[in-house]
Motif scaffolding. Structure first.
Motif, mmCIF file in Angstrom:
data_model
loop_
_atom_site.group_PDB
_atom_site.id
_atom_site.type_symbol
_atom_site.label_atom_id
_atom_site.label_comp_id
_atom_site.label_asym_id
_atom_site.label_seq_id
_atom_site.Cartn_x
_atom_site.Cartn_y
_atom_site.Cartn_z
ATOM 1 N N GLY A 133 0.648 -1.305 -0.200
ATOM 2 C CA GLY A 133 0.009 -0.119 0.043
ATOM 3 C C GLY A 133 0.696 1.138 0.046
ATOM 4 O O GLY A 133 1.986 1.055 -0.178
ATOM 5 N N THR A 134 0.236 2.351 -0.018
ATOM 6 C CA THR A 134 0.995 3.747 0.268
ATOM 7 C C THR A 134 0.097 4.559 1.225
ATOM 8 O O THR A 134 -0.951 4.422 1.811
ATOM 9 C CB THR A 134 0.901 4.472 -1.061
ATOM 10 O OG1 THR A 134 -0.485 4.655 -1.510
ATOM 11 C CG2 THR A 134 1.495 3.682 -2.300
ATOM 12 N N VAL A 135 0.909 5.461 1.697
ATOM 13 C CA VAL A 135 0.512 6.545 2.955
ATOM 14 C C VAL A 135 0.690 7.927 2.280
ATOM 15 O O VAL A 135 2.017 8.257 1.893
ATOM 16 C CB VAL A 135 0.842 6.229 4.148
ATOM 17 C CG1 VAL A 135 0.266 5.095 4.763
ATOM 18 C CG2 VAL A 135 2.535 6.180 4.319
ATOM 19 N N GLU A 136 -0.218 8.944 2.311
ATOM 20 C CA GLU A 136 0.154 10.335 1.885
ATOM 21 C C GLU A 136 0.742 10.881 3.256
ATOM 22 O O GLU A 136 -0.135 11.035 4.227
ATOM 23 C CB GLU A 136 -1.016 10.883 1.201
ATOM 24 C CG GLU A 136 -0.604 12.492 0.821
ATOM 25 C CD GLU A 136 -1.674 12.833 0.006
ATOM 26 O OE1 GLU A 136 -2.069 14.121 0.293
ATOM 27 O OE2 GLU A 136 -2.158 12.456 -1.055
ATOM 28 N N MET A 137 1.809 11.458 3.216
ATOM 29 C CA MET A 137 2.395 12.245 4.504
ATOM 30 C C MET A 137 3.120 13.500 4.100
ATOM 31 O O MET A 137 3.401 13.733 2.875
ATOM 32 C CB MET A 137 3.526 11.323 4.998
ATOM 33 C CG MET A 137 3.118 9.911 5.435
ATOM 34 S SD MET A 137 1.793 9.877 6.771
ATOM 35 C CE MET A 137 2.890 10.239 8.140
ATOM 36 N N ASP A 138 3.491 14.310 5.064
ATOM 37 C CA ASP A 138 4.295 15.546 5.056
ATOM 38 C C ASP A 138 5.453 14.922 4.406
ATOM 39 O O ASP A 138 6.315 13.958 4.806
ATOM 40 C CB ASP A 138 4.568 16.192 6.197
ATOM 41 C CG ASP A 138 3.494 17.114 6.660
ATOM 42 O OD1 ASP A 138 2.310 17.175 5.774
ATOM 43 O OD2 ASP A 138 3.197 17.440 7.692
ATOM 44 N N ALA A 139 6.134 15.796 3.376
ATOM 45 C CA ALA A 139 7.577 15.307 2.781
ATOM 46 C C ALA A 139 8.618 15.090 3.907
ATOM 47 O O ALA A 139 9.500 14.342 3.684
ATOM 48 C CB ALA A 139 7.831 16.294 1.905
ATOM 49 N N ASP A 140 8.557 15.883 4.987
ATOM 50 C CA ASP A 140 9.742 15.666 5.984
ATOM 51 C C ASP A 140 9.228 14.813 6.993
ATOM 52 O O ASP A 140 10.009 14.743 8.169
ATOM 53 C CB ASP A 140 10.077 17.172 6.440
ATOM 54 C CG ASP A 140 9.012 17.880 7.034
ATOM 55 O OD1 ASP A 140 7.861 17.412 6.913
ATOM 56 O OD2 ASP A 140 9.201 18.976 7.708
ATOM 57 N N ALA A 141 8.355 13.918 7.062
ATOM 58 C CA ALA A 141 7.712 13.073 8.154
ATOM 59 C C ALA A 141 8.853 12.187 8.343
ATOM 60 O O ALA A 141 9.597 11.389 7.661
ATOM 61 C CB ALA A 141 6.422 12.527 7.756
#
Length: 800
Positions: free
Chosen positions: A752-760
Motif C-alpha cells: 500500500g501507500t500512505v500520503e504524508m508530509d515530505a519531511d515526516a
C-alpha cells in the motif's frame, strides 16, 4: 474560438522579419550565444521532414537564450556548389547558377514557413563570388604554408562519364550517377595536408563538449596506432618497409604481401620472372573499389612474385612475397608482414595458397584451422622473446630492431591527406597558375575572386579534364612572378571547401576587406552549440576543424577549435520504419504538413516524436495529437482567471514545470519538456489559469510553438511582445512537494501507500503504515525485526 493557424503564422513571420527581432546585434559588450546548424545543400527536391528536426531543436535553444538576455547569432546559408547541381544542369541544359538560384529560393521559402528564428540578414551562399573570394584566399594561405600540394595518385575513374569520382560517388564499384564501371587511374591531384594535424585533431577533442559517439568516430577515422616500422631485406636489393602494430609476432611472419599498386614493383620489373601474371593481377585489382578489396569475408586472391623473395629479420629465413588486393597502398607502407596464426585475413590467404602457419602467442588453435587474435598471452616459437607477455615482447623486439638497425618504433594514422581536386565545372576555381619557369604561382590576392567563366558545355571532357580546360582564353594567362606565359589550374575545389569555414563568415558576412573582422571573430568564436548529422562527423566536421586549426596557426582566428559543443540528431523515418526515399514511397513533404496542420504543430510534433538522438518513425496519428494539444492551448484563453501570481495549490507545479522545461531544453530532452507542459495544461483545463500562470505557460511553450504563443500573448493583453520578455525562473524550495505518497512494503512486497508530509520522520510514517489493513494482515502474529526507511519515498517493514 477558431484556431486559424495559417493566418497567425503568416502574420508573425512577416512581423519578425520586418522588425529584425532575431537579427544578431553588433554590440560586442553583450553576453553572446552562437548557435549553428549545418547549412543545407539546396537540391531540387527541397526540404523533407527530417531537415526541420535539427533546425527546430537549435531554434528552441536560441529562442530560450534570447529570453535569457543573450545576444544570439543563429544564422543560415547555402552550401550550393557540388555535383548534384552540375549533373542536373547537364541533364536539363540549364546553367548551374540558375538551378542554384531556383533551389535556394524554394528552400528559403520552406524554412521561413517553419518560423525558424534565423538571422536572414547574414545569409550566405558558397557560390557567391564575394563569398568564394575568401574560400580561395584561405586556400592560398594553406598553399603558402605548405599545406596544399599536388601529386600523382590513384583515383576513381568512371569509364562512361570519363571523369574522376570522389570515393563517396562510387557505390559497389560502379558510378553512382550512370551505373558504369569504375576503375583506378593515376592522375595529378591537389592535396591538403590534414595528416600534419592528425594528433592535434585527436588531442583537442578532450577539451570539447562533444557527444561521445562523435568523439569516438573522429578518433577511429584518424586511426592512431603505435607499433614499429620494420625493414625486410629482399633478393632484389631494395628492402620492403612494413608498419605493424604487433611487432611481437614477427617470428610468425611466414610470407609478405604488397599492394598491387606498390611502386617497388616497377623497380623490380626486370627481376620478376612472372611479370605477365603480375601485370594481369594489377589490372584486375584496378577494377575493384577499396571497399570490395578489404572485405574480410571475400575470397583471397593473389600472385606470388617469382624471382624476388624477402628475409624475415628475426628468423633469418627466406619467405615468399605475394601481390594481393587485400593490402592497400594508401595504408601504412602498402606492404605487410603476414602472420597467419594471428590475423584472420592472413590466415585465409595462407590456407588458400598452402603457406606455413606458425603460432607465436600461446593459446591458439591452429590445429583446428582457425587463427587466434591474441592481444594477450605468452610468446612461443619466438626465440629470445619466448616466455614474455605480449606487452613485454613488444618493448623488447622494438629495442632489438632499433639496436640492429632493422626498424624503429613508429606512430601511424589511418587518416590520409585530403584529395582536394575535382575535374568539374561547378566549384570554386583553384587560384593558381602554372609557369614552366616558376612552377605553381598563386593568383595575386587583389585579383580575387577568380570567377568561374561562362562555359558552353558542362559535360566532362574525353580525357577527364575539367570543362574549364577547353576554355583557352581563360586558361592561358601570364605568370604573376615573371610575366611569362602560364596556364591556370582547371581543377575546381570540392563541395567541402565552402563548408569548411562558413561559420566564420556568418560573424561578419558583408566584410569586403577580410573573411571577418578580428573583433567579430574574437566576440563570436567559438561556436557555442553546433548540431548536425552523424554522417558528417568524419568528413565536414573533421575538415572544418583542420581548416580552423590552420587558420589559428596563421593568426587569422583567435581559437584553436571552431565548435565548443557538438550534438547530433536521429533521422525521422517513414511510417514503415524505413529511411525516407522516393523509391520507397514514404517521403513526407513538410510543405504539406504546414498547410494541413501548421508550422507550430509540425515543430511540436518533431520535438515530441522521441529521443532527439535516436531515429523515430513518422506518424500521421502523432502529428494530429500535437495539433489537438495546440487547439486546447488556444481555447484556454477563455478560461483565464484574475491574478498576476500563482495560486497556492498550483505554485509547486509551476515551479517544477519551469525547472523541468529549462533543464530539458539544455539536455535536448524536448519530448519530456513537452510532456511536462501537457501535464500542466491538463490542470489548467480543469481549474483554469490565472493570468500569471498563463504568462509563464506561454513563455515556456514559446520556443516550441512560437506563433501561437506570440498571438495568445497579444490577444490576452499581457503587454508588449512575448519575444521581448524574460525567461521564467524557479525557486528550488518550491519544487519540493509539501505532501508525498510513500510506498509501504512488508518483507519487500508492496502492500500500500500512505500520503504524508515530505519531511515526516520514520516513527510517524511507520505508525501510519501499520494502520493499513493489508499491512496489518501481513504482520499479524509476527514480530517486527527490522524497518528500512527512505525519507519521503519508502518504508519496508520486515516481520517474522
Amino acid at each position: 474560438m477558431h484556431y486559424d493557424f495559417a493566418a497567425i503564422e503568416k502574420k508573425w513571420q512577416k512581423l519578425w522579419e520586418e522588425t529584425g527581432v532575431f537579427h544578431a546585434k553588433n554590440d560586442f559588450s553583450l553576453p553572446k550565444f552562437y548557435a549553428l546548424v549545418e547549412f543545407p545543400y539546396p537540391s531540387g527536391q527541397g526540404l523533407h521532414v527530417g531537415h526541420p528536426r535539427s533546425y527546430t531543436a537549435l531554434d528552441i535553444v536560441s529562442r530560450k537564450r534570447r529570453l535569457e538576455g543573450y545576444n544570439v547569432l543563429y544564422p543560415m546559408g547555402w552550401d550550393a556548389f557540388g555535383l548534384p547541381t552540375e549533373n542536373f544542369a547537364i541533364k536539363n541544359h540549364i546553367h548551374p547558377e540558375i538551378v542554384t538560384k531556383n533551389n535556394v529560393a524554394h528552400f528559403k521559402q520552406q524554412l521561413q514557413s517553419l518560423g525558424l528564428s534565423f538571422d536572414w540578414s547574414r545569409e550566405i551562399n558558397t557560390t557567391d563570388p564575394l563569398y568564394y573570394r575568401w574560400t580561395q584566399w584561405i586556400f592560398l594561405q594553406l598553399f603558402k604554408k605548405g599545406l596544399a600540394y599536388k601529386k600523382e595518385m590513384r583515383v576513381n575513374w568512371c569509364t562512361s562519364c570519363k571523369c574522376v569520382l570522389a570515393n563517396e560517388e562510387v557505390v559497389n564499384g560502379v558510378c553512382e550517377r550512370c551505373g558504369s564501371e569504375v576503375v583506378h587511374k593515376v592522375k595529378s591531384q591537389w592535396m591538403l595536408k590534414i595528416t600534419d594535424y592528425a594528433q592535434r585533431l585527436i588531442d583537442d577533442l578532450d577539451g570539447l563538449d562533444y557527444i561521445e559517439r562523435v568523439k569516438t568516430q573522429q578518433k577511429n577515422w584518424i586511426g592512431r596506432s603505435t607499433g614499429a616500422q620494420v625493414r625486410f631485406d629482399t633478393a632484389a636489393g631494395d628492402p620492403l618497409l612494413i608498419y605493424t602494430t604487433r611487432p611481437d609476432t614477427i617470428f610468425g611472419a611466414t610470407y609478405m604481401v604488397i599492394a598491387p599498386e606498390h611502386p617497388i614493383l616497377e623497380k623490380w620489373a626486370d627481376k620478376i620472372e612472372n611479370l605477365d601474371a603480375v601485370r594481369a593481377y594489377q589490372d584486375e585489382a584496378a577494377h575493384k573499389s577499396d571497399f570490395e578489396r578489404t572485405e574480410v569475408q571475400k575470397d583471397k586472391t593473389g600472385v606470388e612474385i617469382k624471382g624476388v623473395r624477402a628475409v624475415n629479420p628475426a628468423t633469418g629465413k627466406e619467405i615468399p612475397i605475394f601481390l594481393s588486393d587485400y593490402v592497400l597502398v594508401t595504408y601504412g607502407t602498402g606492404a605487410i608482414m603476414a602472420v597467419p596464426a594471428h590475423d584472420e585475413r592472413d590466415f585465409a590467404f595462407a590456407r588458400t595458397f598452402g603457406l606455413p602457419v606458425v603460432e607465436v602467442v600461446a593459446g591458439g588453435n591452429v590445429e583446428q584451422e582457425a587463427f587466434t587474435d591474441c592481444a594477450t598471452g605468452t610468446m612461443v616459437n619466438s626465440g629470445f622473446l619466448d616466455g614474455l607477455t605480449v606487452e613485454e615482447a613488444k618493448e623488447k623486439i622494438i629495442a632489438w630492431l632499433e639496436e640492429t638497425g632493422r626498424g624503429e618504433a613508429k606512430v601511424n594514422y589511418k587518416l590520409r591527406d585530403w584529395v582536394f581536386s575535382r575535374q568539374r565545372y561547378w566549384g570554386e576555381p583553384i587560384p593558381l597558375v602554372y609557369c614552366e619557369k616558376c612552377g605553381w604561382v598563386p593568383v595575386p590576392e587583389d585579383q580575387l575572386p577568380l570567377r568561374l567563366p561562362e562555359v558552353a558545355s558542362y559535360e566532362p571532357t574525353d580525357n577527364g579534364e575539367s570543362p574549364l580546360a577547353a576554355m583557352t582564353d581563360w586558361v592561358n594567362t601570364v605568370c604573376p612572378h615573371c610575366g611569362g606565359p602560364a596556364r591556370r589550374e582547371t581543377d575546381t575545389m570540392p563541395q567541402w571547401a565552402g563548408s569548411s569555414w562558413y561559420f566564420l563568415r556568418y560573424t561578419d558576412p558583408h566584410n569586403g576587406k577580410a573573411l571577418a573582422s578580428p573583433e567579430a571573430l574574437r566576440y563570436w568564436l567559438p561556436v557555442d552549440w553546433y548540431n548536425g548529422g552523424m554522417e558528417h562527423t568524419t568528413l565536414h566536421l573533421l575538415y572544418s576543424r583542420f581548416w580552423h586549426k590552420a587558420l589559428f596557426d596563421l593568426g587569422i582566428v583567435p581559437t584553436s577549435e571552431p565548435y565548443q559543443k557538438r550534438t547530433s540528431h536521429g533521422m525521422i523515418l517513414g511510417e514503415n520504419g524505413e529511411k525516407m526515399s522516393k523509391s520507397r514511397g514514404n517521403v513526407v513533404n513538410p510543405d504539406e504538413m504546414v498547410k494541413a496542420y501548421g508550422a507550430d504543430t509540425l515543430r511540436l510534433y518533431e520535438m515530441f516524436i522521441g529521443d532527439f538522438e535516436k531515429a523515430a518513425p513518422w506518424s500521421d496519428t502523432g502529428i494530429r495529437g500535437s495539433k489537438r494539444f495546440l487547439e486546447r492551448v488556444w481555447n484556454l484563453q477563455e478560461k483565464l482567471l484574475p491574478g498576476d501570481g500563482y495560486r497556492p495549490e498550483l505554485e509547486s507545479d509551476l515551479h517544477k514545470t519551469i525547472k523541468k522545461v529549462t533543464g530539458d531544453i539544455e539536455s535536448m530532452k524536448f519530448n519530456t519538456a513537452i510532456a511536462a507542459l501537457m501535464t500542466l495544461l491538463n490542470r489548467f483545463a480543469k481549474e483554469g489559469a490565472s493570468r500569471g500562470e498563463w504568462r509563464t505557460f506561454l513563455l515556456l511553450l514559446n520556443p516550441f510553438a512560437p506563433h501561437i504563443t506570440e498571438e495568445l500573448w497579444e490577444v490576452t493583453g499581457l503587454g508588449g511582445r512575448l519575444n521581448a520578455q524574460k525567461w521564467p525562473t524557479y525557486d528550488e524550495a518550491k519544487c519540493v512537494d509539501a505532501r508525498v505518497r510513500i510506498a509501504v512494503q512488508v518483507c519487500g512486497k508492496l502492500r500500500g501507500t500512505v500520503e504524508m508530509d515530505a519531511d515526516a520522520d520514520q516513527q510517524t510514517v511507520q505508525t501510519a503504515a501499520l494502520e493499513l489493513p493489508r499491512v496489518q494482515a501481513n504482520v499479524e502474529g509476527k514480530q517486527v525485526v527490522k524497518v528500512i526507511f527512505i525519507k519521503g519515498k519508502l518504508i519496508n517493514i520486515v516481520a517474522k
